[in-house]
Design a protein around this motif. Structure first.
Motif, short mmCIF file in Angstrom:
data_model
loop_
_atom_site.label_atom_id
_atom_site.label_comp_id
_atom_site.label_asym_id
_atom_site.label_seq_id
_atom_site.Cartn_x
_atom_site.Cartn_y
_atom_site.Cartn_z
N UNK A 31 24.98 40.37 27.64
CA UNK A 31 24.25 41.06 28.71
C UNK A 31 25.13 41.09 29.96
N UNK A 32 25.36 42.28 30.49
CA UNK A 32 26.10 42.41 31.75
C UNK A 32 25.17 42.03 32.91
N UNK A 33 25.71 41.37 33.90
CA UNK A 33 24.92 40.91 35.04
C UNK A 33 25.10 41.86 36.21
N UNK A 34 24.07 42.69 36.44
CA UNK A 34 24.07 43.60 37.58
C UNK A 34 23.00 43.22 38.59
N UNK A 35 22.03 42.42 38.17
CA UNK A 35 20.95 41.99 39.06
C UNK A 35 21.51 41.14 40.20
N UNK A 36 20.78 41.11 41.31
CA UNK A 36 21.14 40.25 42.43
C UNK A 36 20.80 38.80 42.06
N UNK A 37 21.75 37.90 42.17
CA UNK A 37 21.52 36.48 41.88
C UNK A 37 21.48 35.75 43.22
N UNK A 38 20.34 35.15 43.48
CA UNK A 38 20.13 34.48 44.75
C UNK A 38 19.76 33.02 44.50
N UNK A 39 19.94 32.18 45.51
CA UNK A 39 19.66 30.75 45.39
C UNK A 39 18.91 30.29 46.63
N UNK A 40 17.86 29.52 46.41
CA UNK A 40 17.13 28.90 47.51
C UNK A 40 16.96 27.43 47.15
N UNK A 41 17.44 26.54 48.02
CA UNK A 41 17.53 25.12 47.68
C UNK A 41 16.42 24.29 48.30
N UNK A 42 15.62 24.90 49.17
CA UNK A 42 14.63 24.11 49.90
C UNK A 42 13.48 23.60 49.02
N UNK A 43 13.37 24.13 47.80
CA UNK A 43 12.29 23.69 46.92
C UNK A 43 12.74 22.60 45.95
N UNK A 44 13.93 22.11 46.14
CA UNK A 44 14.42 21.06 45.25
C UNK A 44 13.49 19.85 45.29
N UNK A 45 13.31 19.23 44.14
CA UNK A 45 12.51 18.02 44.06
C UNK A 45 13.32 16.76 44.32
N UNK A 46 14.62 16.94 44.63
CA UNK A 46 15.51 15.79 44.83
C UNK A 46 15.97 15.71 46.29
N UNK A 47 16.08 14.50 46.77
CA UNK A 47 16.73 14.28 48.07
C UNK A 47 18.19 14.70 47.99
#
Length: 531
Positions: free
Chosen positions: A393-409
C-alpha cells in the motif's frame, strides 16, 4: 535468604512485561505480558516460558494492558494453578480484554493458515484460544489499593494507584526473614501515568525502598508542559485539518483508556462547536465493552468530567459486528474512525488503513507510543509504502502525531517519580523501554537523583541476586531465549519487507522494460552467488 528476580520481558523493549521472583518460600510473577512488535519478539509468545508454569505460586498483575496481561491464558493452560491478584478495575477490564485477545489470535491464525495452505506450508496453532482466556478469569482475585496482602510465606504486597489506566497499580513488595525481620522492600512501577492525566489521579507510591524497578517508555523525551484545555485545542486543530481534507480521520488507539479519553474530548469539542460535528465510529468490540466498564466505574474516575454523559453521546456510533465495520468503508467525506490496535499491528484498524492509506484526502492520527518494528512506527517515521496482510500500500494519507494522550509519564515525569521514591538504598532497574529511552532516563537520573553505579539496565532473561549488599547478575547466557542484539534491532522480517518495497520502487522507476530486465537479472545473480 536468597531472593532473585528474572527479567522475562520488557527488557530493552516495551512489551512482554514479566518479572519472576524466587525466594526460599516459592516463586511468583509480577505481570505476564504478550510480546508485540517485530516478529522475532512475537515468536517468543509461541515458545516455552523460561520457567515451569506449574512452579509459579501466584501472579501479581499491575494492570490490564495486553503487554502486561496477555500471556496469562497461556500460563494457566500450561499448568499455573495459583491466584492472579489484581485490582477490581483491572479484573473488570481483563474480563473483556483477555477473551478478545484469544478471539483475535484464533481469527488471525485462521487467516494465516489459509495462506499457508495455499503456499504448501504447515499450519500453526494460536498462542491460546478464547476458551483458554475465559477459563483464566476464574483465577483472578481482587485486591484493594494501599492494603497489605500476603503473597506467600515471608512475602507481602501492597498496590498503589499508578495513574496510568483504570485499575492500574505500582506494586510494593516486602520480603521478611522468617516473618520477623524486614529483609527487602521493592517497588515495581508498572506503567506510570503522566501528571494531570485525563480521567486518572496523579500516580501514588511509597518511598524508602531497597530497589525500584521502573518503566522508561518515554525516558529520553520531554513533552511541552500542557493543560487539559491545550490538549483539547491541539486535538481540535488536527480534527479541523482532517475535516478540511474531506476524507476519513483514522485514529489507531488502544481500546482501553486512550479510546475513552479521545471520545470524551471529541464529543466535548463537538458540543462546544469547536470542531465539525461528525459521526465517531468506535470500530472495536473490545473498546465498546471497555467503554461500558468505564461508564460503570465513572465514580472512581475524574469527577470534574461528566464521563457517563459524554460516553453516551449521539455522535458516537458503535460498530461491533464485522458487517457493520465493513459498512463504514462505503462512506466518503469527513468522518472519524477509532479502532485498535494503537500501534496498527492488529485489529480492525489495519483494514481501514488498507482502505485509506493511499488516499491523499485521508488523515491518520497516531496517539501513543509506536514500538520498534510495528506498522505504526513505520508510518510515524514517514515510510512511503507499507505491506499490510501481504499487500503493498502506498502512503499518500497525512500522517499526524499527537502525544498529549499518552498514558505514560515523559522522561522528566518519570525522573520526578523516581526522585520521590528516595531513599533507594541498593539500586534502580530501568525496564519497559527501548535502548535509547533507557539510556536517556539513566542520564537524567544519574548523580542528580541516584549514583550512576546504582542504576542497572537489565537484558532479556537476566537474573539478579537481590539479597546481597549490591545486586549481582547471575550467569544465564545458556538460558537466553534471544541474543541481546536480537531484541533491540529490526529483524530480518522488517528488512525483507523494506527490501521488497525498494525493489518494486526501483523496477517501477526504470526507464523501460530493458532496464527493468537488467535489474531483475542482477538480483538473480546476487541470489545465485550467495545461494
Amino acid at each position: 535468604m536468597s531472593i532473585t528476580v528474572r527479567f522475562c520481558g520488557a527488557a530493552r523493549t516495551v512489551t512482554g512485561s514479566s518479572y519472576l521472583f524466587q525466594t526460599a518460600s516459592g516463586r511468583f510473577l509480577v505481570d505476564c505480558g504478550l510480546f508485540q512488535g517485530q516478529k522475532t519478539l512475537k515468536e517468543l509468545n509461541y515458545g516455552g516460558f523460561p520457567f515451569r508454569p506449574a512452579d509459579i505460586d501466584a501472579v501479581l498483575l499491575t494492570h490490564a494492558h495486553i503487554d502486561h496481561s496477555g500471556l496469562l491464558p497461556k500460563l494457566v493452560r500450561e499448568g499455573f494453578g495459583g491466584p492472579i491478584l489484581a485490582t477490581r478495575g483491572t479484573i473488570d477490564l481483563c474480563s473483556w480484554m483477555l477473551p478478545d485477545a484469544g478471539n483475535i489470535q484464533e481469527s488471525e491464525v485462521a487467516q494465516l493458515n489459509r495462506r499457508n495452505a495455499a503456499r504448501g506450508r504447515k499450519e500453526v496453532e494460536p498462542i491460546y484460544t478464547q476458551a483458554d482466556a475465559l477459563a483464566t478469569l476464574q483465577s483472578f482475585r481482587p485486591v484493594d489499593y494501599e492494603r497489605w496482602i500476603d503473597v506467600m510465606s515471608g512475602v507481602r504486597a501492597r498496590y498503589w494507584n499508578a495513574g496510568h489506566l483504570l485499575g492500574s497499580a505500582s506494586i510494593e513488595l516486602e520480603f521478611a526473614d522468617a516473618g520477623a525481620t524486614r529483609l527487602l522492600r521493592i517497588l515495581l512501577s508498572g506503567d506510570v501515568g503522566p501528571e494531570a492525566k485525563l480521567l486518572q489521579p496523579d500516580p501514588q507510591a511509597p518511598s524508602d525502598l531497597d530497589y525500584v524497578i521502573s518503566e522508561s517508555t518515554y525516558g529520553d523525551r520531554v513533552r511541552a508542559v500542557t493543560t487539559p484545555e491545550q490538549r483539547r485545542q491541539h486535538l481540535a486543530t488536527e480534527v479541523r485539518d482532517a475535516a478540511a481534507a474531506k476524507g476519513a480521520l483514522l485514529i489507531p488507539a488502544f481500546a482501553v483508556e486512550r479510546t475513552q479519553e479521545l471520545i470524551v474530548d471529541l464529543v466535548d469539542l463537538m458540543e462546544r462547536g469547536e470542531i465539525p460535528a461528525a459521526p465517531i465510529f468506535l470500530d472495536s468490540p473490545l473498546a465498546i465493552h471497555a467503554t461500558e466498564v468505564f461508564r460503570q466505574n465513572a465514580t472512581s474516575l475524574d469527577q470534574t468530567v461528566d464521563v457517563s454523559r459524554l460516553l453516551n453521546s449521539p455522535h458516537l456510533k458503535f460498530t461491533e459486528t464485522v458487517a457493520e465495520s465493513k459498512a463504514i468503508m462505503r462512506l466518503s467525506g469527513f468522518h472519524i474512525i477509532i479502532a485498535a490496535s494503537g500501534m496498527c499491528d492488529a485489529g480492525r484498524i489495519r483494514h481501514h488503513l488498507k482502505h485509506w492509506l493511499w488516499n491523499a484526502h485521508a488523515t491518520v492520527l497516531l496517539t501513543g507510543f509506536q514500538a520498534n518494528g510495528t506498522l505504526g512506527r513505520f508510518l510515524q517515521n514517514g515510510t512511503k509504502a507499507v505491506r499490510i496482510q501481504g499487500e503493498e500500500i502506498r502512503v499518500a494519507a497525512r500522517i499526524r502525531m499527537i502525544d498529549e494522550y499518552s498514558g505514560h509519564a515523559d522522561g522528566a515525569g518519570i525522573a520526578r517519580w523516581i526522585a520521590a521514591r528516595r531513599p533507594i538504598a541498593r539500586g534502580l532497574f530501568l525496564t519497559h523501554g527501548e535502548e535509547n529511552a533507557i539510556a536517556g532516563l539513566a542520564d537524567r537520573v544519574a548523580e542528580r537523583i541516584l549514583p550512576a553505579a546504582k542504576i542497572y539496565q537489565p537484558m532479556l532473561d537476566d537474573v539478579y541476586e537481590l539479597s546481597t549488599p549490591e545486586p549481582r547478575v547471575l550467569d544465564v547466557d545458556h538460558r537466553r531465549r534471544l541474543a541481546p542484539e536480537a531484541v533491540t534491532r529490526l529483524d530480518w522480517h522488517n528488512e525483507m519487507s523494506e527490501l521488497m518495497l525498494d525493489i518494486n520502487d526501483r523496477v517501477a522507476a526504470a526507464a523501460d522494460d530493458r532496464a527493468r530486465g537488467v535489474i531483475i537479472r542482477r538480483l538473480r545473480r546476487a541470489l545465485q552467488e550467495n545461494g
